[in-house]
Enzyme design. Structure first.
Site, PDB file in Angstrom:
ATOM      1  N   LYS A  20       0.836  -1.211   0.000  1.00 53.44           N
ATOM      2  CA  LYS A  20       0.000   0.000   0.000  1.00 53.44           C
ATOM      3  C   LYS A  20       0.866   1.255   0.000  1.00 53.44           C
ATOM      4  CE  LYS A  20      -2.422  -0.742   3.728  1.00 53.44           C
ATOM      5  NZ  LYS A  20      -1.991  -2.029   4.241  1.00 53.44           N
ATOM      6  N   ARG A  94     -10.066   0.439   8.695  1.00 56.73           N
ATOM      7  CA  ARG A  94      -9.632  -0.944   8.835  1.00 56.73           C
ATOM      8  C   ARG A  94     -10.697  -1.804   9.501  1.00 56.73           C
ATOM      9  NH1 ARG A  94      -4.186   0.205   8.879  1.00 56.73           N
ATOM     10  NH2 ARG A  94      -2.632  -1.431   9.010  1.00 56.73           N
ATOM     11  N   ARG A 128      12.164  -5.728   5.382  1.00 57.51           N
ATOM     12  CA  ARG A 128      11.697  -4.349   5.254  1.00 57.51           C
ATOM     13  C   ARG A 128      12.330  -3.405   6.273  1.00 57.51           C
ATOM     14  NH1 ARG A 128       5.418  -2.926   4.964  1.00 57.51           N
ATOM     15  NH2 ARG A 128       5.344  -3.809   7.049  1.00 57.51           N
ATOM     16  N   ARG A 161      10.546  -2.014  11.791  1.00 60.19           N
ATOM     17  CA  ARG A 161       9.394  -1.797  12.651  1.00 60.19           C
ATOM     18  C   ARG A 161       9.204  -2.966  13.598  1.00 60.19           C
ATOM     19  NH1 ARG A 161       4.821  -0.179   8.356  1.00 60.19           N
ATOM     20  NH2 ARG A 161       3.727  -1.648   9.695  1.00 60.19           N
ATOM     21  N   ARG A 172      -1.047  -9.577  12.838  1.00 59.85           N
ATOM     22  CA  ARG A 172      -1.638  -8.584  11.932  1.00 59.85           C
ATOM     23  C   ARG A 172      -2.406  -9.255  10.797  1.00 59.85           C
ATOM     24  NH1 ARG A 172       3.590  -5.752  10.424  1.00 59.85           N
ATOM     25  NH2 ARG A 172       2.413  -4.460   8.971  1.00 59.85           N
TER      26      ARG A 172
HETATM   27  P1  ATP Z   1       1.894  -1.568   5.335  1.00 58.63           P
HETATM   28  O1  ATP Z   1       1.619  -0.098   5.411  1.00 58.63           O
HETATM   29  O2  ATP Z   1       3.318  -1.888   5.110  1.00 58.63           O
HETATM   30  O3  ATP Z   1       0.990  -2.267   4.385  1.00 58.63           O
HETATM   31  P2  ATP Z   1       0.344  -2.038   7.629  1.00 58.63           P
HETATM   32  O4  ATP Z   1      -0.765  -1.632   6.750  1.00 58.63           O
HETATM   33  O5  ATP Z   1       0.177  -3.226   8.497  1.00 58.63           O
HETATM   34  O6  ATP Z   1       1.624  -2.196   6.777  1.00 58.63           O
HETATM   35  P3  ATP Z   1       0.167   0.543   8.826  1.00 58.63           P
HETATM   36  O7  ATP Z   1      -1.002   0.893   7.995  1.00 58.63           O
HETATM   37  O8  ATP Z   1       1.343   1.386   8.681  1.00 58.63           O
HETATM   38  O9  ATP Z   1       0.705  -0.920   8.628  1.00 58.63           O
HETATM   39  O10 ATP Z   1      -0.352   0.483  10.347  1.00 58.63           O
HETATM   40  C1  ATP Z   1       0.509   0.079  11.381  1.00 58.63           C
HETATM   41  C2  ATP Z   1      -0.259  -0.102  12.678  1.00 58.63           C
HETATM   42  O11 ATP Z   1      -0.915   1.128  13.030  1.00 58.63           O
HETATM   43  C3  ATP Z   1      -1.373  -1.136  12.649  1.00 58.63           C
HETATM   44  O12 ATP Z   1      -0.897  -2.445  12.865  1.00 58.63           O
HETATM   45  C4  ATP Z   1      -2.248  -0.638  13.807  1.00 58.63           C
HETATM   46  O13 ATP Z   1      -1.684  -0.965  15.058  1.00 58.63           O
HETATM   47  C5  ATP Z   1      -2.175   0.867  13.653  1.00 58.63           C
HETATM   48  N1  ATP Z   1      -3.225   1.382  12.768  1.00 58.63           N
HETATM   49  C6  ATP Z   1      -3.044   2.053  11.589  1.00 58.63           C
HETATM   50  N2  ATP Z   1      -4.222   2.370  11.035  1.00 58.63           N
HETATM   51  C7  ATP Z   1      -5.169   1.878  11.853  1.00 58.63           C
HETATM   52  C8  ATP Z   1      -6.600   1.857  11.827  1.00 58.63           C
HETATM   53  N3  ATP Z   1      -7.280   2.388  10.805  1.00 58.63           N
HETATM   54  N4  ATP Z   1      -7.260   1.283  12.857  1.00 58.63           N
HETATM   55  C9  ATP Z   1      -6.595   0.736  13.884  1.00 58.63           C
HETATM   56  N5  ATP Z   1      -5.272   0.700  13.970  1.00 58.63           N
HETATM   57  C10 ATP Z   1      -4.545   1.267  12.982  1.00 58.63           C
HETATM   58 MG    MG Z   2       0.933   1.551   5.773  1.00 57.62          MG
END
Ligand code: ATP
Ligand code: MG
Length: 219
Positions: A20, A94, A128, A161, A172
């Site tokens: 993403k 999410r 990563r 991370r 996750r």
């Molecule tokens: P990547 O961005 O590499 O695909 P990812 O999507 O798992 O990885 P991030 O979107 O960066 O990671 O989010 C990291 C963390 O931040 C999540 O695991 C969660 O703990 C928190 N987080 C981010 N967005 C949300 C959300 N919309 N609701 C709840 N927690 C969130």
């Molecule tokens: Mg992200």
């Protein structure tokens, strides 16, 4: 989509580490749209040790979701700051609760869903490294930094991370399957979801541009 000069509001969905961030940064480079990443914003608060940062740190470290009430309040406020711009939202919503809350204040126009095999994801996360301040992501062997452990642009340290540890990644992915999967159906039912399949971002990117080119011309 028929209103002229309307500000495009887009979302990008996909499992953790589905690319993403990478696809978003390419979109932002090519089209006029602001990238809003919930994960980057939360990590920034943690880095700066703000009250919010202190509150959410343990969730991120364990790979758990930040509770909906905290997340909704935070992101709705952040989005208000950029409601005069077209944006691409990454990492939010999410949960179906978050999706409903967002839809009430700002219905979105386009939802991109990245579909990457899980074994590819596990492998990717192991290699990563990120530059915290900018959110730039490097992958050893694919997008290797020029100097080991350093950001190409600023020369600052790269970090791994904590939620990229194998146990946290497993967690996750489980959360993704049970809680985030219904968000995809939420947008499917609205008729605005578009899926992009592939093993790498380079494979997915051309499909994304052929889809977005006509849309950005329209907006
Ligand atoms: P990547 O961005 O590499 O695909 P990812 O999507 O798992 O990885 P991030 O979107 O960066 O990671 O989010 C990291 C963390 O931040 C999540 O695991 C969660 O703990 C928190 N987080 C981010 N967005 C949300 C959300 N919309 N609701 C709840 N927690 C969130
Ligand atoms: Mg992200």
């Amino acid at each position: 989509m028929t209103v002229k000069n309307k500000l495009l509001k887009a979302l990008i969905l996909g499992a953790p580490a589905s690319g993403k961030g990478t696809i978003s940064s390419r979109i932002v480079k090519k089209y006029t749209v602001a990238h809003v990443s919930s994960g980057d914003k939360l990590r920034d608060h943690i880095e700066k040790q703000t009250d919010l940062g202190k509150e959410v740190k343990k969730y991120l470290n364990e790979g758990k979701l930040v509770p909906d009430d905290v997340m909704i309040k935070f992101m709705i406020t952040e989005l208000k700051k950029v409601d005069d711009k077209p944006w691409l939202l990454d990492g939010f919503p999410r949960t179906v609760g978050q999706a409903n809350a967002l839809w009430k204040v700002q219905p979105v126009d386009v939802v991109l869903n990245l579909v990457v095999p899980f074994e590819v994801i596990i492998d990717r996360v192991r290699n990563r490294w990120v530059h915290l301040a900018s959110g730039r992501v490097y992958n050893i062997g694919f997008n290797t930094p020029k100097v080991e452990g350093k950001d190409d642009v600023t020369g600052e340290d790269l970090v791994q991370r904590p939620d990229d540890r194998p146990e946290a990644v497993q967690k996750r992915l489980e959360i993704y399957e049970s809680v985030t999967r219904p968000v995809i159906d939420f947008y499917k039912e609205k008729g605005i979801l578009k899926e992009f399949h592939g093993r790498t971002s380079d494979e997915i990117w051309p499909k994304v541009t052929s889809y977005l080119d006509p849309i950005f011309t329209k907006f």
